[in-house]
Motif scaffolding. Structure first.
Motif, PDB file in Angstrom:
ATOM      1  N   ALA A   1       0.807  -1.217   0.000  1.00  0.00           N
ATOM      2  CA  ALA A   1       0.000   0.000   0.000  1.00  0.00           C
ATOM      3  C   ALA A   1       0.843   1.272   0.000  1.00  0.00           C
ATOM      4  O   ALA A   1       0.288   2.381  -0.083  1.00  0.00           O
ATOM      5  CB  ALA A   1      -0.935   0.000   1.211  1.00  0.00           C
ATOM      6  N   VAL A   2       2.163   1.126   0.099  1.00  0.00           N
ATOM      7  CA  VAL A   2       3.045   2.307   0.190  1.00  0.00           C
ATOM      8  C   VAL A   2       4.161   2.168  -0.837  1.00  0.00           C
ATOM      9  O   VAL A   2       4.799   1.115  -0.904  1.00  0.00           O
ATOM     10  CB  VAL A   2       3.659   2.424   1.607  1.00  0.00           C
ATOM     11  CG1 VAL A   2       4.591   3.627   1.694  1.00  0.00           C
ATOM     12  CG2 VAL A   2       2.558   2.516   2.661  1.00  0.00           C
ATOM     13  N   PRO A   3       4.399   3.208  -1.636  1.00  0.00           N
ATOM     14  CA  PRO A   3       5.526   3.130  -2.575  1.00  0.00           C
ATOM     15  C   PRO A   3       6.818   2.793  -1.842  1.00  0.00           C
ATOM     16  O   PRO A   3       7.121   3.388  -0.802  1.00  0.00           O
ATOM     17  CB  PRO A   3       5.577   4.532  -3.187  1.00  0.00           C
ATOM     18  CG  PRO A   3       4.165   5.030  -3.070  1.00  0.00           C
ATOM     19  CD  PRO A   3       3.652   4.468  -1.771  1.00  0.00           C
ATOM     20  N   PHE A   4       7.541   1.813  -2.363  1.00  0.00           N
ATOM     21  CA  PHE A   4       8.745   1.326  -1.697  1.00  0.00           C
ATOM     22  C   PHE A   4       9.730   2.448  -1.425  1.00  0.00           C
ATOM     23  O   PHE A   4      10.358   2.517  -0.366  1.00  0.00           O
ATOM     24  CB  PHE A   4       9.382   0.230  -2.560  1.00  0.00           C
ATOM     25  CG  PHE A   4      10.465  -0.548  -1.878  1.00  0.00           C
ATOM     26  CD1 PHE A   4      10.208  -1.295  -0.741  1.00  0.00           C
ATOM     27  CD2 PHE A   4      11.760  -0.553  -2.390  1.00  0.00           C
ATOM     28  CE1 PHE A   4      11.214  -2.022  -0.123  1.00  0.00           C
ATOM     29  CE2 PHE A   4      12.764  -1.278  -1.773  1.00  0.00           C
ATOM     30  CZ  PHE A   4      12.489  -2.014  -0.634  1.00  0.00           C
ATOM     31  N   GLU A   5       9.876   3.350  -2.395  1.00  0.00           N
ATOM     32  CA  GLU A   5      10.826   4.455  -2.237  1.00  0.00           C
ATOM     33  C   GLU A   5      10.473   5.356  -1.058  1.00  0.00           C
ATOM     34  O   GLU A   5      11.362   5.929  -0.419  1.00  0.00           O
ATOM     35  CB  GLU A   5      10.894   5.270  -3.539  1.00  0.00           C
ATOM     36  CG  GLU A   5      11.641   4.597  -4.672  1.00  0.00           C
ATOM     37  CD  GLU A   5      10.840   3.508  -5.381  1.00  0.00           C
ATOM     38  OE1 GLU A   5      11.406   2.864  -6.285  1.00  0.00           O
ATOM     39  OE2 GLU A   5       9.645   3.303  -5.038  1.00  0.00           O
ATOM     40  N   GLU A   6       9.176   5.492  -0.766  1.00  0.00           N
ATOM     41  CA  GLU A   6       8.781   6.322   0.381  1.00  0.00           C
ATOM     42  C   GLU A   6       9.227   5.674   1.694  1.00  0.00           C
ATOM     43  O   GLU A   6       9.686   6.365   2.614  1.00  0.00           O
ATOM     44  CB  GLU A   6       7.260   6.528   0.381  1.00  0.00           C
ATOM     45  CG  GLU A   6       6.775   7.463  -0.717  1.00  0.00           C
ATOM     46  CD  GLU A   6       5.288   7.767  -0.579  1.00  0.00           C
ATOM     47  OE1 GLU A   6       4.702   7.483   0.500  1.00  0.00           O
ATOM     48  OE2 GLU A   6       4.721   8.279  -1.558  1.00  0.00           O
ATOM     49  N   SER A   7       9.088   4.366   1.770  1.00  0.00           N
ATOM     50  CA  SER A   7       9.510   3.660   2.982  1.00  0.00           C
ATOM     51  C   SER A   7      11.022   3.775   3.170  1.00  0.00           C
ATOM     52  O   SER A   7      11.506   4.043   4.283  1.00  0.00           O
ATOM     53  CB  SER A   7       9.104   2.185   2.911  1.00  0.00           C
ATOM     54  OG  SER A   7       7.711   2.041   2.794  1.00  0.00           O
ATOM     55  N   ILE A   8      11.773   3.579   2.094  1.00  0.00           N
ATOM     56  CA  ILE A   8      13.229   3.678   2.191  1.00  0.00           C
ATOM     57  C   ILE A   8      13.637   5.118   2.491  1.00  0.00           C
ATOM     58  O   ILE A   8      14.583   5.370   3.257  1.00  0.00           O
ATOM     59  CB  ILE A   8      13.895   3.185   0.888  1.00  0.00           C
ATOM     60  CG1 ILE A   8      13.492   1.735   0.599  1.00  0.00           C
ATOM     61  CG2 ILE A   8      15.414   3.306   0.989  1.00  0.00           C
ATOM     62  CD1 ILE A   8      13.777   0.759   1.711  1.00  0.00           C
ATOM     63  N   GLY A   9      12.921   6.075   1.926  1.00  0.00           N
ATOM     64  CA  GLY A   9      13.195   7.479   2.217  1.00  0.00           C
ATOM     65  C   GLY A   9      13.028   7.790   3.691  1.00  0.00           C
ATOM     66  O   GLY A   9      13.778   8.600   4.260  1.00  0.00           O
ATOM     67  N   ALA A  10      12.052   7.138   4.331  1.00  0.00           N
ATOM     68  CA  ALA A  10      11.854   7.342   5.769  1.00  0.00           C
ATOM     69  C   ALA A  10      13.059   6.854   6.555  1.00  0.00           C
ATOM     70  O   ALA A  10      13.496   7.491   7.531  1.00  0.00           O
ATOM     71  CB  ALA A  10      10.592   6.615   6.225  1.00  0.00           C
ATOM     72  N   LEU A  11      13.641   5.718   6.127  1.00  0.00           N
ATOM     73  CA  LEU A  11      14.839   5.222   6.804  1.00  0.00           C
ATOM     74  C   LEU A  11      16.024   6.150   6.559  1.00  0.00           C
ATOM     75  O   LEU A  11      16.860   6.349   7.448  1.00  0.00           O
ATOM     76  CB  LEU A  11      15.156   3.805   6.321  1.00  0.00           C
ATOM     77  CG  LEU A  11      14.083   2.743   6.556  1.00  0.00           C
ATOM     78  CD1 LEU A  11      14.619   1.360   6.189  1.00  0.00           C
ATOM     79  CD2 LEU A  11      13.594   2.749   7.994  1.00  0.00           C
ATOM     80  N   ALA A  12      16.091   6.709   5.358  1.00  0.00           N
ATOM     81  CA  ALA A  12      17.156   7.671   5.064  1.00  0.00           C
ATOM     82  C   ALA A  12      17.031   8.898   5.970  1.00  0.00           C
ATOM     83  O   ALA A  12      18.039   9.443   6.448  1.00  0.00           O
ATOM     84  CB  ALA A  12      17.106   8.077   3.595  1.00  0.00           C
ATOM     85  N   ASP A  13      15.796   9.318   6.229  1.00  0.00           N
ATOM     86  CA  ASP A  13      15.583  10.456   7.127  1.00  0.00           C
ATOM     87  C   ASP A  13      16.008  10.110   8.554  1.00  0.00           C
ATOM     88  O   ASP A  13      16.597  10.953   9.260  1.00  0.00           O
ATOM     89  CB  ASP A  13      14.101  10.859   7.124  1.00  0.00           C
ATOM     90  CG  ASP A  13      13.674  11.508   5.807  1.00  0.00           C
ATOM     91  OD1 ASP A  13      14.556  11.941   5.039  1.00  0.00           O
ATOM     92  OD2 ASP A  13      12.452  11.557   5.551  1.00  0.00           O
ATOM     93  N   LEU A  14      15.712   8.886   8.992  1.00  0.00           N
ATOM     94  CA  LEU A  14      16.136   8.462  10.332  1.00  0.00           C
ATOM     95  C   LEU A  14      17.656   8.446  10.438  1.00  0.00           C
ATOM     96  O   LEU A  14      18.222   8.818  11.473  1.00  0.00           O
ATOM     97  CB  LEU A  14      15.569   7.077  10.643  1.00  0.00           C
ATOM     98  CG  LEU A  14      14.050   6.993  10.837  1.00  0.00           C
ATOM     99  CD1 LEU A  14      13.599   5.543  10.902  1.00  0.00           C
ATOM    100  CD2 LEU A  14      13.631   7.749  12.099  1.00  0.00           C
TER     101      LEU A  14
END
Length: 200
Positions: A51-64
């Motif tokens: 339900a979530v674009p994969f890049e958005e999830s990975i981007g969240a980890l990049a922000d962390l």
């Protein structure tokens, strides 16, 4: 310290995948509190959320990572396409996928990890060693040749696949842990490998 985010158990006992950036941020904060630390060494995305674009999830980890909450990023339960998509967003340290005698897949993912300098963390590395099964019998045969346990043979076989592969058995008893550690010193012959791979 390593842990994962992106999956949780609902009150009804069902597993829920959640790759939303806001959830991953909350999950990371919860892990930091639970672990009693200011930073997590390796934080892994549990599995892709349809339900979530994969890049958005990975981007969240990049922000962390940019915020100093985590040091390195890992992904789990992914294929080569998703690994490449993740690498286009942020540097990765690892890929954690299932690999074992009963699940001998992942050659393409292992090769890509080796090429990119990533660790391939093999979970369930002892799965499939059921006594009496075709796979269990092959590993037992090679174990008898070496005078060691089938479990040690399984780990040695996985280590032989690539320098990128790091099996992560869930050992809890000291004798089992010591047996697993000794797999690193066990060299399998071409004949052993042919037997394990079912080549007649």
């Amino acid at each position: 310290i390593t842990t994962k985010g992106g999956k949780y158990w609902r009150p009804d006992g069902e597993v829920q995948v959640d790759g939303r950036p806001e959830y991953l941020a909350q999950a990371c904060e919860a892990s930091l509190r639970t672990l009693g630390t200011d930073v997590i060494g390796l934080y892994q995305f549990h599995e892709p959320d349809p339900a979530v674009p994969f890049e958005e999830s990975i981007g969240a980890l990049a922000d962390l990572r940019a915020g100093g909450k985590i040091r390195q990023i890992g992904i789990s339960n992914t294929d080569t396409s998703l690994i490449r998509r993740a690498l286009a967003v942020a540097p990765l340290a690892s890929v954690q996928n299932k690999l074992g005698p009963g699940h001998p897949h992942g050659a393409a993912e292992i090769a890509l990890c080796e090429q990119q300098g990533l660790a391939f963390l093999a979970y369930s590395p002892l799965g499939g060693l059921t006594p009496g099964s075709a796979t269990g019998n092959r590993f037992a045969e090679v174990a008898r040749r070496h005078g060691v346990s089938p479990q040690r043979i399984a780990l040695a076989w996985e280590l032989s696949l690539s320098p990128a592969v790091i099996p992560i058995p869930g050992s809890t008893r000291p004798p089992t842990i010591l047996d697993s550690v000794q797999a690193a010193a066990l060299t399998l012959s071409p004949s052993d490998l042919a037997t394990l791979e079912g080549i007649q």
